[in-house]
Design a protein around this motif. Structure first.
Motif, PDB file in Angstrom:
ATOM      1  N   VAL A  13      14.079 -20.739 -21.215  1.00  0.00           N
ATOM      2  CA  VAL A  13      14.666 -19.861 -20.372  1.00  0.00           C
ATOM      3  C   VAL A  13      13.759 -19.488 -19.127  1.00  0.00           C
ATOM      4  O   VAL A  13      14.302 -19.328 -18.015  1.00  0.00           O
ATOM      5  CB  VAL A  13      14.903 -18.402 -21.178  1.00  0.00           C
ATOM      6  N   ASP A  14      12.678 -19.296 -19.253  1.00  0.00           N
ATOM      7  CA  ASP A  14      11.667 -18.909 -18.153  1.00  0.00           C
ATOM      8  C   ASP A  14      10.152 -19.168 -18.641  1.00  0.00           C
ATOM      9  O   ASP A  14       9.915 -19.788 -19.792  1.00  0.00           O
ATOM     10  CB  ASP A  14      11.416 -17.528 -17.814  1.00  0.00           C
ATOM     11  N   LEU A  15       9.388 -19.849 -17.491  1.00  0.00           N
ATOM     12  CA  LEU A  15       8.028 -20.348 -17.689  1.00  0.00           C
ATOM     13  C   LEU A  15       7.217 -19.734 -16.674  1.00  0.00           C
ATOM     14  O   LEU A  15       7.473 -19.500 -15.624  1.00  0.00           O
ATOM     15  CB  LEU A  15       8.063 -21.831 -17.665  1.00  0.00           C
ATOM     16  N   ALA A  16       5.769 -19.251 -17.166  1.00  0.00           N
ATOM     17  CA  ALA A  16       4.858 -18.827 -16.272  1.00  0.00           C
ATOM     18  C   ALA A  16       3.524 -19.248 -16.856  1.00  0.00           C
ATOM     19  O   ALA A  16       3.569 -19.761 -17.952  1.00  0.00           O
ATOM     20  CB  ALA A  16       4.879 -17.200 -16.080  1.00  0.00           C
ATOM     21  N   THR A  17       2.591 -19.142 -16.017  1.00  0.00           N
ATOM     22  CA  THR A  17       1.430 -19.748 -16.592  1.00  0.00           C
ATOM     23  C   THR A  17       0.937 -19.005 -17.773  1.00  0.00           C
ATOM     24  O   THR A  17      -0.024 -19.652 -18.518  1.00  0.00           O
ATOM     25  CB  THR A  17       0.226 -19.699 -15.514  1.00  0.00           C
ATOM     26  N   LEU A  18       1.213 -17.761 -18.149  1.00  0.00           N
ATOM     27  CA  LEU A  18       0.714 -17.348 -19.266  1.00  0.00           C
ATOM     28  C   LEU A  18       1.495 -17.294 -20.461  1.00  0.00           C
ATOM     29  O   LEU A  18       1.220 -16.668 -21.546  1.00  0.00           O
ATOM     30  CB  LEU A  18       0.362 -15.716 -18.722  1.00  0.00           C
ATOM     31  N   GLY A  19       2.925 -17.574 -20.190  1.00  0.00           N
ATOM     32  CA  GLY A  19       3.643 -17.674 -21.333  1.00  0.00           C
ATOM     33  C   GLY A  19       4.888 -18.218 -20.919  1.00  0.00           C
ATOM     34  O   GLY A  19       5.200 -18.713 -19.977  1.00  0.00           O
ATOM     35  N   ALA A  20       5.881 -18.120 -21.879  1.00  0.00           N
ATOM     36  CA  ALA A  20       7.538 -18.639 -21.677  1.00  0.00           C
ATOM     37  C   ALA A  20       8.411 -17.830 -22.598  1.00  0.00           C
ATOM     38  O   ALA A  20       7.929 -17.100 -23.675  1.00  0.00           O
ATOM     39  CB  ALA A  20       7.442 -19.949 -22.590  1.00  0.00           C
ATOM     40  N   GLN A  21       9.712 -17.847 -22.125  1.00  0.00           N
ATOM     41  CA  GLN A  21      10.719 -17.335 -22.714  1.00  0.00           C
ATOM     42  C   GLN A  21      11.669 -18.667 -23.253  1.00  0.00           C
ATOM     43  O   GLN A  21      11.865 -19.381 -22.562  1.00  0.00           O
ATOM     44  CB  GLN A  21      11.456 -16.457 -22.085  1.00  0.00           C
ATOM     45  N   VAL A  22      11.908 -18.541 -24.813  1.00  0.00           N
ATOM     46  CA  VAL A  22      12.812 -19.681 -25.134  1.00  0.00           C
ATOM     47  C   VAL A  22      13.859 -18.919 -25.913  1.00  0.00           C
ATOM     48  O   VAL A  22      13.835 -17.918 -26.576  1.00  0.00           O
ATOM     49  CB  VAL A  22      11.700 -20.589 -26.157  1.00  0.00           C
ATOM     50  N   VAL A  23      14.933 -20.277 -26.249  1.00  0.00           N
ATOM     51  CA  VAL A  23      15.899 -19.737 -26.972  1.00  0.00           C
ATOM     52  C   VAL A  23      16.005 -20.781 -28.291  1.00  0.00           C
ATOM     53  O   VAL A  23      15.935 -21.994 -27.788  1.00  0.00           O
ATOM     54  CB  VAL A  23      17.190 -19.712 -26.560  1.00  0.00           C
ATOM     55  N   SER A  24      15.954 -20.649 -29.355  1.00  0.00           N
ATOM     56  CA  SER A  24      15.901 -21.470 -30.416  1.00  0.00           C
ATOM     57  C   SER A  24      16.702 -21.207 -32.025  1.00  0.00           C
ATOM     58  O   SER A  24      16.876 -20.117 -31.934  1.00  0.00           O
ATOM     59  CB  SER A  24      14.402 -21.623 -30.978  1.00  0.00           C
ATOM     60  N   GLY A  25      17.116 -22.279 -32.445  1.00  0.00           N
ATOM     61  CA  GLY A  25      18.018 -21.995 -33.634  1.00  0.00           C
ATOM     62  C   GLY A  25      17.182 -22.003 -34.737  1.00  0.00           C
ATOM     63  O   GLY A  25      17.677 -21.568 -35.798  1.00  0.00           O
ATOM     64  N   THR A  26      15.771 -22.194 -34.515  1.00  0.00           N
ATOM     65  CA  THR A  26      14.858 -22.000 -35.697  1.00  0.00           C
ATOM     66  C   THR A  26      14.482 -20.628 -35.857  1.00  0.00           C
ATOM     67  O   THR A  26      14.180 -20.063 -34.643  1.00  0.00           O
ATOM     68  CB  THR A  26      13.779 -23.121 -35.325  1.00  0.00           C
ATOM     69  N   VAL A  27      14.003 -20.079 -36.861  1.00  0.00           N
ATOM     70  CA  VAL A  27      13.541 -18.657 -37.007  1.00  0.00           C
ATOM     71  C   VAL A  27      12.160 -18.595 -36.209  1.00  0.00           C
ATOM     72  O   VAL A  27      11.530 -19.609 -36.412  1.00  0.00           O
ATOM     73  CB  VAL A  27      13.269 -18.448 -38.475  1.00  0.00           C
ATOM     74  N   LEU A  28      12.165 -17.490 -35.474  1.00  0.00           N
ATOM     75  CA  LEU A  28      10.701 -17.392 -34.627  1.00  0.00           C
ATOM     76  C   LEU A  28      10.541 -15.915 -34.947  1.00  0.00           C
ATOM     77  O   LEU A  28      11.349 -14.806 -34.711  1.00  0.00           O
ATOM     78  CB  LEU A  28      10.996 -17.510 -33.189  1.00  0.00           C
ATOM     79  N   LYS A  29       9.190 -15.535 -35.450  1.00  0.00           N
ATOM     80  CA  LYS A  29       8.883 -14.421 -35.756  1.00  0.00           C
ATOM     81  C   LYS A  29       7.497 -13.727 -34.947  1.00  0.00           C
ATOM     82  O   LYS A  29       6.810 -14.736 -34.805  1.00  0.00           O
ATOM     83  CB  LYS A  29       8.415 -14.026 -37.268  1.00  0.00           C
ATOM     84  N   PRO A  30       7.505 -12.414 -34.551  1.00  0.00           N
ATOM     85  CA  PRO A  30       6.222 -12.050 -33.876  1.00  0.00           C
ATOM     86  C   PRO A  30       5.106 -12.290 -34.728  1.00  0.00           C
ATOM     87  O   PRO A  30       4.977 -12.460 -35.684  1.00  0.00           O
ATOM     88  CB  PRO A  30       6.470 -10.625 -33.901  1.00  0.00           C
ATOM     89  N   ASN A  31       3.979 -12.692 -33.969  1.00  0.00           N
ATOM     90  CA  ASN A  31       2.678 -13.249 -34.325  1.00  0.00           C
ATOM     91  C   ASN A  31       2.588 -14.507 -34.926  1.00  0.00           C
ATOM     92  O   ASN A  31       1.505 -14.883 -35.330  1.00  0.00           O
ATOM     93  CB  ASN A  31       2.025 -12.190 -35.320  1.00  0.00           C
ATOM     94  N   GLN A  32       3.702 -15.296 -34.876  1.00  0.00           N
ATOM     95  CA  GLN A  32       3.657 -16.629 -35.602  1.00  0.00           C
ATOM     96  C   GLN A  32       3.055 -17.586 -34.195  1.00  0.00           C
ATOM     97  O   GLN A  32       3.355 -17.520 -33.406  1.00  0.00           O
ATOM     98  CB  GLN A  32       5.183 -16.958 -35.759  1.00  0.00           C
TER      99      GLN A  32
END
Length: 89
Positions: A13-32
């Motif tokens: 969705v968005d990309l920057a030098t320090l991080g990215a925003q993504v959308v996924s059908g796979t489970v994603l959890k904070p601190n993973q």
């Protein structure tokens, strides 16, 4: 741009030098801890990171998915910045 998170397909969705925003059908959890790979057919960027935040969504007419922010760990900022510049709209 094709994206994978730990080998599973995702949408960038968005990309920057320090991080990215993504959308996924796979489970994603904070601190993973995750590995993000981005490829445009000409170049490939790989980055390790941590899920900073995640949200479960069920958009109309679509299946369940996770929207998440990834904070990169020791990113190659020059390579990511170059990738961003190549794909800026």
């Amino acid at each position: 741009i094709d994206a994978t998170i730990d080998g599973n397909p995702a949408t960038l969705v968005d990309l920057a030098t320090l991080g990215a925003q993504v959308v996924s059908g796979t489970v994603l959890k904070p601190n993973q801890r995750v590995r993000l790979t981005l490829s445009d057919g000409k170049s490939t960027i790989r980055a390790s990171g941590t899920i900073a935040w995640a949200r479960f969504e069920i958009p109309p007419g679509s299946g369940p998915r996770y929207r998440a922010g990834i904070e990169f760990v020791n990113p190659d900022t020059a390579a990511i910045d170059g990738f961003c510049k190549m794909h800026r709209n």
